[in-house]
Design a protein around this motif. Structure first.
Motif, mmCIF file in Angstrom:
data_model
loop_
_atom_site.group_PDB
_atom_site.id
_atom_site.type_symbol
_atom_site.label_atom_id
_atom_site.label_comp_id
_atom_site.label_asym_id
_atom_site.label_seq_id
_atom_site.Cartn_x
_atom_site.Cartn_y
_atom_site.Cartn_z
ATOM 1 N N THR A 63 0.837 -0.996 -0.049
ATOM 2 C CA THR A 63 0.175 -0.015 0.050
ATOM 3 C C THR A 63 0.922 1.251 -0.014
ATOM 4 O O THR A 63 1.931 1.257 0.665
ATOM 5 C CB THR A 63 -1.007 0.192 1.152
ATOM 6 N N ILE A 64 0.486 2.109 -0.876
ATOM 7 C CA ILE A 64 1.379 3.507 -0.899
ATOM 8 C C ILE A 64 0.106 4.594 -0.845
ATOM 9 O O ILE A 64 -0.895 4.375 -0.923
ATOM 10 C CB ILE A 64 1.899 3.577 -2.325
ATOM 11 N N GLY A 65 0.779 5.805 -0.543
ATOM 12 C CA GLY A 65 -0.052 6.964 -0.363
ATOM 13 C C GLY A 65 -0.666 7.300 1.242
ATOM 14 O O GLY A 65 -0.760 6.312 1.769
ATOM 15 N N SER A 66 -0.758 8.377 1.318
ATOM 16 C CA SER A 66 -1.570 8.690 2.843
ATOM 17 C C SER A 66 -2.248 10.032 2.862
ATOM 18 O O SER A 66 -1.946 10.685 1.805
ATOM 19 C CB SER A 66 -0.345 8.557 3.862
ATOM 20 N N GLY A 67 -2.766 10.359 3.712
ATOM 21 C CA GLY A 67 -3.331 11.645 3.660
ATOM 22 C C GLY A 67 -4.811 11.819 3.117
ATOM 23 O O GLY A 67 -5.396 13.032 2.803
ATOM 24 N N PHE A 68 -5.133 10.863 2.522
ATOM 25 C CA PHE A 68 -6.383 11.096 1.528
ATOM 26 C C PHE A 68 -7.751 11.096 2.703
ATOM 27 O O PHE A 68 -7.713 10.423 3.711
ATOM 28 C CB PHE A 68 -6.614 9.862 0.774
ATOM 29 N N VAL A 69 -8.569 11.795 2.281
ATOM 30 C CA VAL A 69 -9.968 12.042 2.748
ATOM 31 C C VAL A 69 -10.943 11.249 2.168
ATOM 32 O O VAL A 69 -11.570 10.271 2.683
ATOM 33 C CB VAL A 69 -10.278 13.529 3.018
#
Length: 338
Positions: A63-69
């Protein structure tokens, strides 16, 4: 490549399924790398989400990416930089294929260059980013680093007006194709925003051939065929380059490889599956996006099956025809089968 004069549509059968719950949970969209790794944008019920990487062996890579709403769509450029629209924080974020952040731009508002719940994103033929600025009821174009270029669209239901546009795609001629969510139709515009035409307007029950009920993501293939995630009808609808209805896809999935492994190792899940009627397990549930990969005679259509947490994939078989190979179009409609 110019659009073909006509097509022999030989078929568009179900091909395979990738992903499963707990891996591609609530999948909103999908993008690909040159080595065909799938980057699946997922969305957590409530708030949050991530980018899940899987391969064609249906293996969960990471899994990659962060901070999504409330992430909505993911696309990639020629350098394999991924752009993610997020309607929850009114931004476009950039990521490389290893998950390193490459920046973020966008702020909430209604002025030129500001965003209010952006959803669909697509690159135009100049490499700029076209954004469905949903709650501002307009389409905006930006440079890849977020500098405002132009906009078009105002709130309404007349020709050229928009009501919560969601999906957006750009064909090889530069035409901008918009999934006009609350107006239950698709509209086409020139690159500068001049209205061309519309199709798919909803009938009384919203389920007639070619009619739309809350269209979401849209895409266009190398033949000029247009695909619309008809989310309210739990299907994908295909139109030709003129906007004529061609086909609909309601879901024909089997268990993915990862799904089979999970069910076979879980006695309770196996019993539930064994007792359930088969037909509902095949069908699409609330698809929010549709993507196309490939060219030539064959290509693959990917449907992120949001409610069933998987990617359904179909294989197009169509052959391009010249004017010399097909009878001229009749002046009045008639019916025949081959």
């Amino acid at each position: 490549m110019s659009k073909p004069y006509a097509l022999l549509r030989a078929g568009f059968p179900y091909h395979t399924t990738l992903g499963m719950r707990r891996v591609t949970t609530n999948c909103m969209d999908v993008a690909f790398t040159d080595d065909r790794t799938l980057f699946v944008l997922t969305r957590v019920d409530g708030a949050g989400g991530d980018i899940r990487r899987i391969n064609w062996d249906d293996e969960d890579l990471d899994t990659i990416g962060s901070g999504f709403v409330w992430p909505v769509q993911i696309i990639r450029d020629a350098n394999e930089i991924f752009y993610v629209s997020d309607e929850g924080n009114h931004t476009i974020s950039l990521w490389d294929r290893e998950g390193e952040s490459k920046g973020k731009w966008g702020e909430e508002g209604s002025d030129d260059g500001q965003l209010n719940r952006p959803s669909g994103i697509a690159f135009d033929n100049d490499g700029n980013l076209v954004v469905a600025d949903t709650m501002n009821h307009r389409i905006q174009t930006f440079t890849p680093d977020g500098k405002f270029i132009r906009k078009f669209g105002t709130f309404g239901s007349a020709e050229g007006e928009l009501n919560m546009p969601w999906g957006v795609a750009v064909d090889e001629e530069g035409t901008i194709i918009v999934g006009d969510w609350r107006n239950d139709r698709v509209q086409r515009f020139t690159a500068s925003g001049e209205f061309i035409d519309s199709f798919g307007d909803r009938s009384s029950d919203g389920f007639d051939d070619g009619m739309l009920n809350r269209p979401a993501g849209v895409t266009v293939d190398h033949h000029g065929d247009i695909y619309v995630a008809d989310r309210g009808n739990h299907r994908v609808v295909q139109y030709d380059k003129t906007g004529r209805y061609v086909d609909r896809f309601i879901g024909d999935s089997v268990l993915s490889k990862s799904g089979r492994i999970y069910v076979m190792s879980n006695a309770k899940a196996l019993r539930v599956r064994e007792m359930a009627p088969l037909e509902p397990t095949k069908r699409l549930r609330g698809p929010a996006s549709v993507r196309f990969e490939g060219n030539g005679e064959n290509g693959l259509m990917y449907i992120p099956d949001f409610g069933s947490h998987r990617i359904q994939i179909y294989k197009k078989e169509a052959y391009e025809l010249s004017p010399e190979e097909i009878w001229e179009r009749p002046k009045s409609p008639f019916l025949f089968t081959v």
